[in-house]
Design a protein around this motif. Structure first.
Motif, PDB file in Angstrom:
ATOM      1  N   ALA A   1       0.817  -1.087  -0.012  1.00  0.00           N
ATOM      2  CA  ALA A   1      -0.033   0.166  -0.036  1.00  0.00           C
ATOM      3  C   ALA A   1       0.919   1.058   0.086  1.00  0.00           C
ATOM      4  CB  ALA A   1      -0.828  -0.025   1.129  1.00  0.00           C
ATOM      5  N   VAL A   2       0.437   2.104  -1.053  1.00  0.00           N
ATOM      6  CA  VAL A   2       1.485   3.442  -1.112  1.00  0.00           C
ATOM      7  C   VAL A   2       0.413   4.695  -0.876  1.00  0.00           C
ATOM      8  CG1 VAL A   2       2.844   4.547  -2.667  1.00  0.00           C
ATOM      9  CG2 VAL A   2       3.057   1.873  -2.500  1.00  0.00           C
ATOM     10  N   GLY A   3       0.849   5.335  -0.026  1.00  0.00           N
ATOM     11  CA  GLY A   3       0.251   6.480   0.102  1.00  0.00           C
ATOM     12  C   GLY A   3       0.743   7.756  -1.176  1.00  0.00           C
TER      13      GLY A   3
ATOM     14  N   GLY B   1      -1.539   1.119  -7.068  1.00  0.00           N
ATOM     15  CA  GLY B   1      -2.661   0.186  -7.302  1.00  0.00           C
ATOM     16  C   GLY B   1      -2.407  -1.159  -6.417  1.00  0.00           C
ATOM     17  N   SER B   2      -1.470  -0.959  -5.575  1.00  0.00           N
ATOM     18  CA  SER B   2      -1.535  -1.976  -4.539  1.00  0.00           C
ATOM     19  C   SER B   2      -0.831  -3.274  -5.206  1.00  0.00           C
ATOM     20  CB  SER B   2      -2.917  -2.498  -4.011  1.00  0.00           C
ATOM     21  OG  SER B   2      -2.695  -3.548  -3.191  1.00  0.00           O
ATOM     22  N   PRO B   3       0.593  -2.910  -5.759  1.00  0.00           N
ATOM     23  CA  PRO B   3       1.108  -4.152  -6.260  1.00  0.00           C
ATOM     24  C   PRO B   3       1.458  -5.282  -5.513  1.00  0.00           C
ATOM     25  CG  PRO B   3       2.559  -2.257  -6.079  1.00  0.00           C
ATOM     26  CD  PRO B   3       1.214  -1.822  -5.707  1.00  0.00           C
ATOM     27  N   VAL B   4       1.843  -6.350  -6.113  1.00  0.00           N
ATOM     28  CA  VAL B   4       2.325  -7.605  -5.177  1.00  0.00           C
ATOM     29  C   VAL B   4       3.880  -7.461  -5.207  1.00  0.00           C
ATOM     30  CG1 VAL B   4       2.325  -9.906  -5.132  1.00  0.00           C
ATOM     31  CG2 VAL B   4       0.218  -8.948  -5.890  1.00  0.00           C
ATOM     32  N   TRP B   5       4.187  -7.656  -4.031  1.00  0.00           N
ATOM     33  CA  TRP B   5       5.832  -7.758  -4.009  1.00  0.00           C
ATOM     34  C   TRP B   5       6.302  -9.117  -3.541  1.00  0.00           C
ATOM     35  CZ3 TRP B   5       8.132  -9.513   0.305  1.00  0.00           C
ATOM     36  CH2 TRP B   5       7.607  -9.638   1.663  1.00  0.00           C
ATOM     37  N   ASP B   6       7.546  -9.540  -3.912  1.00  0.00           N
ATOM     38  CA  ASP B   6       8.067 -10.756  -3.549  1.00  0.00           C
ATOM     39  C   ASP B   6       9.684 -11.136  -3.822  1.00  0.00           C
ATOM     40  OD1 ASP B   6       8.350 -13.800  -2.986  1.00  0.00           O
ATOM     41  OD2 ASP B   6       7.462 -14.219  -4.804  1.00  0.00           O
ATOM     42  N   LEU B   7      10.195 -11.548  -3.129  1.00  0.00           N
ATOM     43  CA  LEU B   7      11.765 -11.866  -2.807  1.00  0.00           C
ATOM     44  C   LEU B   7      12.082 -13.209  -4.007  1.00  0.00           C
ATOM     45  CD1 LEU B   7      12.300 -11.132   0.755  1.00  0.00           C
ATOM     46  CD2 LEU B   7      12.813  -9.638  -1.355  1.00  0.00           C
TER      47      LEU B   7
END
Length: 156
Positions: free
Chosen positions: A102-104, A130-136
């Motif tokens: 989530a990004v303000g 746009g509420s992207p998905v993150w992963d390592l």
């Protein structure tokens, strides 16, 4: 006398309905099938790597030009900050359920750069929305969302 007889008829009817309801409900809890596979485990939730600086290596499938520094860091107070290759930025950023980010609203310096740097800046900042998905993935931070995808490597 008539009232007592009708009450007993009602009581017998109620008892019959209770018995029928219990009988209709079927047997109690079913025993588990010994041959059935165990239910799948939910996916493990990873912890977002806070207090680490990441450098953009790839944006929307294209490598970032050599010598261009675009960075992202989310600190322990969930403040995201970095450099776009032209401007410095900051925003509230925090990992949410199912590895989304989530990004303000951004605070951004207003320096004007050449059109390539400005395009990279716009693509980078837009890709975080746009509420992207993150992963390592293999040590890199991969962020994919409805407005773009990026791969960042850990900075030294």
């Amino acid at each position: 006398m008539h009232m007592r007889k009708s009450l007993s008829v009602v009581a017998v009817a109620a008892a019959a309905l209770c018995f029928a309801a219990v009988a209709y409900a079927g047997p109690g809890p079913q025993t588990e099938d010994k041959d059935a596979p165990p239910p799948p485990l939910p996916p493990l939730q990873k912890n977002f790597p806070l207090d680490q600086t990441w450098s953009l290596r790839e944006l929307n499938g294209k490598p970032v030009p050599a010598g261009v520094d675009v960075s992202l860091k989310i600190d322990g107070t969930l403040r995201g900050s970095g450099y776009t290759g032209c401007n410095s930025f900051s925003a509230t950023m925090y990992p949410v359920k199912d590895q989304h980010l989530a990004v303000g609203p951004y605070a951004l310096t207003k320096k004007q750069c050449d059109k390539n740097a400005m395009a990279l800046e716009a693509g980078f900042l837009t890709g975080l929305l746009g509420s992207p998905v993150w992963d390592l993935v293999n040590g890199d931070l991969v962020i994919k969302g409805p407005r773009g995808s990026m791969r960042l490597a850990r900075s030294l």
